[in-house]
Design an enzyme around this catalytic site. Structure first.
Site, mmCIF file in Angstrom:
data_model
loop_
_atom_site.group_PDB
_atom_site.id
_atom_site.type_symbol
_atom_site.label_atom_id
_atom_site.label_comp_id
_atom_site.label_asym_id
_atom_site.label_seq_id
_atom_site.Cartn_x
_atom_site.Cartn_y
_atom_site.Cartn_z
ATOM 1 C CG ASP A 40 -14.555 -7.281 6.965
ATOM 2 O OD1 ASP A 40 -14.079 -7.512 8.096
ATOM 3 O OD2 ASP A 40 -14.127 -6.398 6.210
ATOM 4 C CB THR A 138 0.078 -2.474 -2.057
ATOM 5 O OG1 THR A 138 0.919 -1.381 -1.727
ATOM 6 C CG2 THR A 138 0.782 -3.745 -1.602
ATOM 7 C CG ASP A 139 2.579 1.845 -4.244
ATOM 8 O OD1 ASP A 139 2.397 1.352 -3.119
ATOM 9 O OD2 ASP A 139 2.608 3.081 -4.448
ATOM 10 C CD GLU A 140 3.617 -0.129 1.391
ATOM 11 O OE1 GLU A 140 4.191 -0.946 2.114
ATOM 12 O OE2 GLU A 140 3.004 0.859 1.823
ATOM 13 C CE1 TYR A 163 -0.389 -4.594 3.425
ATOM 14 C CE2 TYR A 163 1.194 -3.039 2.507
ATOM 15 C CZ TYR A 163 -0.064 -3.609 2.500
ATOM 16 O OH TYR A 163 -0.998 -3.195 1.577
ATOM 17 C CE LYS A 167 -2.013 -6.709 -0.512
ATOM 18 N NZ LYS A 167 -3.451 -7.096 -0.445
#
Ligand code: NAD
Ligand code: DAU
Length: 358
Positions: A40, A138-140, A163, A167
């Site tokens: 990270d 992500t569902d986005e 964003y 993704k």
């Protein structure tokens, strides 16, 4: 259902963030024989405070570094004989992607490609007997729904924010690495998470934080946008389940079947905190302030997670009632953590957005 794959040494990226740190804590507790390396770079969203419980565990190693550093990734894969990558690291906040998309493309698209490429080389060199690469998405990526229906794994990708576009770009690379090289990828797409260590720029922790400090509660647009909320611990278990039992090349939707309009969530948090803070009933709702809508604001997300249930026997364990009450209690008990993560760079960002201090 039998486990198909038992990882021995896993590389987690972004393990100091919200979901990553919850995953590291739960995975290490449940898999004592497995080495875990956490890579990270510690952006504003990464916090080693989240990992106090594992930092002295001899099976755990933290490396401060960038997923875009291919040399570092290759070295870690080889020296730790990594047999699974779980990729959380990302720029994750939609509003930030609207004001500054470039870093989203660098981290989320280029970073994923570098991680995929180094992992593929490591896998093709047969450095370990079996390998899995799990992309946390992500569902986005599916875009926005109308009043009815659900996203399934077959729903076409139609991202609407920088964003979600970044993704979706990463998910397409994951797909391409499986199709082109036969690389053993897994791709999860989850709905909105909530729970401990959630950075207070996101809806639920921002509302808790602002209520405690009697600050305005900014609700975007008409407040009627809908999100499907899942406790982060249920998401962590789901990811572990996909890693161990998922079929390479597959996509798995993860969700809580728990849809809420934003304004209803905000009202609920207000009311629960009226009681917990000893304020008059309705007092906190007086802080609600409707503000300009988010540009391109997706109206509704809802996940069909039946594949997870049917094929991997996963289902959420938290009721929302329990999860939200525990989450509020966690924030009340962890004000020092909130103070630390909302200092410095975050304050500057928040000031620019709203003209007030968080
Ligand atoms: P977060 O913003 O809390 O954490 C991201 C972490 O990634 C931070 O620790 C940060 O330091 C690290 N990071 C960023 N750039 C990096 C880089 N170049 N190299 C190494 N580390 C880097 O994010 P989150 O909410 O925990 O989300 C984790 C993942 O889950 C993301 O991929 C996100 O897209 C996905 N996701 C999030 C949600 C949600 O509700 N939060 C839902 C579905 C999927
Ligand atoms: O659906 C999964 C996604 O959920 C993840 O991929 C993202 O990383 C994560 O940030 C989250 O995205 P959202 O945009 O849905 O989350 P956020 O908490 O930013 O906003 C939730 C809803 O609340 C959204 O409709 C916008 C609204 N909102 C948000 C904030 C921060 C407000 O009304 N006011 C606010 O101040």
């Amino acid at each position: 259902m039998p486990e198909h794959f038992t990882p021995r040494a896993i590389l987690v990226t972004g393990g100091a963030g919200f979901i990553g740190s919850n995953f590291v804590n739960s995975f290490m507790a449940g898999n004592p024989g497995c080495r875990l390396v956490n890579l990270d770079v510690l952006t504003y969203a990464g916090n080693l405070e989240n990992l106090k419980g594992v930092e002295n565990n001899p099976s755990y190693r933290f490396v401060k570094g960038d997923i875009c550093d291919g040399g570092l990734v290759a070295r870690l894969l080889a020296e730790e004989r990594i047999d699974a990558v779980v990729h959380f690291a990302a720029e994750s906040h939609v509003d930030r992607s609207i004001t500054g998309p470039e870093i989203f493309v660098r981290t989320n698209v280029l970073g994923t490609q570098i991680l995929l490429e180094e992992s593929r080389k490591h896998w093709q060199a047969k450095a370990v007997p079996e390998f899995r690469y799990l992309q946390v998405s992500t569902d986005e990526v599916y875009g926005s729904l109308g009043d009815t229906g659900f996203f399934t794994e077959e729903t076409p990708l139609a991202p609407n924010s920088p964003y979600s576009a970044s993704k979706a770009g990463a998910d397409l690379l994951v797909r391409a690495y499986h199709e082109t090289y036969g690389f053993p990828t897994l791709n999860t797409r989850c709905s909105n998470n909530y729970g401990p260590y959630h950075f207070p720029e996101k809806l639920i922790p921002l509302m808790i934080h602002n209520i405690m400090n009697k600050k305005p509660l900014p609700v975007y647009g008409d407040g009627l946008n809908v999100r499907d909320w899942l406790h982060v611990k249920d998401h962590s278990v789901a990811i572990e389940c996909v890693l161990k039992k998922g079929a390479p090349g597959q996509v798995y939707n993860i969700g809580g079947n728990n849809e809420w309009r934003n304004i209803d969530i905000v009202n609920l948090v207000c009311d629960l905190l009226d009681a917990k803070l000893g304020r008059a009933p309705g007092e906190n709702r007086g802080l609600i302030t409707f503000v300009k809508d988010r540009p391109g604001h997706d109206r509704r997300y809802a996940i069909d997670a039946s594949k997870m249930r049917r094929e991997l026997s996963w289902e959420p364990s938290y009721t929302f009632e329990r999860g939200i009450a525990e989450t509020i209690d966690w924030y009340l008990a962890n004000q020092e953590w909130v103070g630390k993560v909302t200092s410095g760079a975050y304050r500057d960002y928040y000031d620019r957005q709203y003209g007030v201090k968080p």
